[in-house]
Design an enzyme around this catalytic site. Structure first.
Site, mmCIF file in Angstrom:
data_model
loop_
_atom_site.group_PDB
_atom_site.id
_atom_site.type_symbol
_atom_site.label_atom_id
_atom_site.label_comp_id
_atom_site.label_asym_id
_atom_site.label_seq_id
_atom_site.Cartn_x
_atom_site.Cartn_y
_atom_site.Cartn_z
ATOM 1 N N GLY A 287 -4.920 -1.583 0.395
ATOM 2 C CA GLY A 287 -4.256 -2.505 1.305
ATOM 3 C C GLY A 287 -4.234 -3.944 0.832
ATOM 4 N N GLY B 33 2.581 -6.002 -6.683
ATOM 5 C CA GLY B 33 2.137 -4.933 -7.586
ATOM 6 C C GLY B 33 2.145 -3.587 -6.862
ATOM 7 N N HIS B 34 1.557 -3.564 -5.654
ATOM 8 C CA HIS B 34 1.601 -2.336 -4.847
ATOM 9 C C HIS B 34 3.059 -1.950 -4.551
ATOM 10 C CE1 HIS B 34 -2.390 -4.086 -3.312
ATOM 11 N NE2 HIS B 34 -2.754 -2.951 -3.854
ATOM 12 N N GLN C 140 -16.754 3.490 -3.373
ATOM 13 C CA GLN C 140 -16.524 2.916 -4.700
ATOM 14 C C GLN C 140 -17.049 1.485 -4.829
ATOM 15 O OE1 GLN C 140 -12.140 3.467 -4.269
ATOM 16 N NE2 GLN C 140 -11.984 1.522 -5.352
ATOM 17 N N GLN D 239 -9.337 3.332 -14.497
ATOM 18 C CA GLN D 239 -9.201 4.204 -13.326
ATOM 19 C C GLN D 239 -8.097 5.226 -13.560
ATOM 20 O OE1 GLN D 239 -9.173 2.783 -9.062
ATOM 21 N NE2 GLN D 239 -6.973 2.872 -9.364
ATOM 22 N N SER E 139 -3.447 -9.299 -7.712
ATOM 23 C CA SER E 139 -4.596 -8.552 -7.216
ATOM 24 C C SER E 139 -4.893 -9.020 -5.801
ATOM 25 C CB SER E 139 -5.816 -8.826 -8.105
ATOM 26 O OG SER E 139 -7.000 -8.403 -7.439
ATOM 27 N N SER E 140 -5.309 -8.079 -4.952
ATOM 28 C CA SER E 140 -5.707 -8.464 -3.589
ATOM 29 C C SER E 140 -6.860 -9.456 -3.655
ATOM 30 C CB SER E 140 -6.141 -7.232 -2.796
ATOM 31 O OG SER E 140 -5.136 -6.246 -2.843
#
Ligand code: AMP
Length: 281
Positions: free
Chosen positions: A31, A36-37, A61, A153, A185-186
């Site tokens: 979220g 990017g998302h 994580q 990842q 990035s968030s």
């Protein structure tokens, strides 16, 4: 757009698509959606008949002392962005629904998780692996879409999906950046104004390494030293967590940057640890 919080309900819907032969793309996120998302959602919208996304800040994580409790959240804003991006179903489960009491299963991918973020965040990739396995078993999409921003990842997920015969294609999409080069990035919201002004130097260091490789430099040691010098000079307020040259698939250190080589970095600012990477060719 349908919003679902129940794992079983999400699974019934997604599996009904599969049973009907309808293609689907699934984009898992934590979220606080940014461009990017949205680029992953756009890929899904254009390449599948149905588009599912999830927003779940996965507690398993995060290590002790990491930013789980203050991770940025904006459920309403995210839902509006997902709707605008053409998402058919947005899955937003509560932690207790994903990890009910008695939950006892772990998923661990060895080898690829030993270095880079795996070294500085012990247990992180076990948390990623278990939640991605669950999310894929629930959504069972034709294709699951991930960003190359989290290169390690993505490599771990590719390995895991192949090893466990999970019948889902994995699509890795390029890193979206601000105009000044900072990878979206968030966690960028954690940066102070001074740190935000310096942060594009992370990307400049990667470009410097790529130039060296293009000019014929083959020694990872020299490339890494040049990037470390660059960060020492240009990121005085930050500390380098790692700068490494690894094989893009195995995530093992390479001895020569003339072959396949990924430069991966993690840099710590006062309130944010940022990662970035670049293929050297
Ligand atoms: P997160 O919400 O940070 O867990 O990220 C969800 C997905 O978005 C992951 O597959 C990330 O790799 C991807 N992602 C995050 N930042 C970017 C970016 N700047 N460009 C492309 N994909 C990204």
């Amino acid at each position: 757009m349908q919003i679902i919080t129940s794992p079983k309900e999400f699974q019934s819907l997604c599996w009904s698509w599969r049973a009907q032969g309808v293609t689907s793309a699934f984009v898992p996120t934590m979220g606080y959606l940014h461009q990017g998302h949205l680029s992953l959602l756009e890929w899904g919208r254009s390449n599948a008949q149905k588009l599912a996304a999830s927003i779940f800040v996965n507690p398993t994580q995060f290590g002790p002392g990491e930013d789980l409790s203050r991770y940025p959240r904006d459920a309403e804003g995210d839902a509006a962005k997902a709707r605008d991006a053409g998402v058919d179903v947005l899955f937003m489960p509560e932690p207790a629904a994903m990890y009910p009491s008695g939950f006892a299963t772990s998923v661990s991918v060895s080898g690829l998780t030993g270095g880079l973020c795996g070294r500085s965040r012990p247990g992180h990739f076990d948390g990623v692996a278990v939640v991605v396995t669950k999310l894929l078993m629930l959504s069972m999409p034709t294709t699951a879409v991930f960003g190359q921003k989290d290169w390690q990842q993505l490599a771990v997920i590719r390995r895991m999906v192949a090893d466990l015969d999970i019948p889902v294609a994995i699509e890795g999409r390029p890193i979206l950046r601000e105009d000044d080069g900072l990878a979206l990035s968030s966690r960028n919201v954690y940066l102070t104004p001074e740190e935000r002004a310096q942060a594009p130097e992370i990307h400049k260091g990667l470009l410097l390494a790529r130039e060296m490789a293009a000019d014929g430099e083959r020694s990872p040691r020299k490339v890494l030293a040049a990037v470390a010098d660059h960060y020492r000079a240009k990121l005085p307020g930050a500390s380098v967590d790692y700068i490494e040259c690894v094989h893009p698939e195995t995530i093992q250190p390479v001895g020569d940057v003339a072959g396949p080589a990924l430069l991966a970095v993690a840099v710590k600012f006062s309130g944010a640890r940022l990662i970035d990477n670049m293929l050297l060719h």
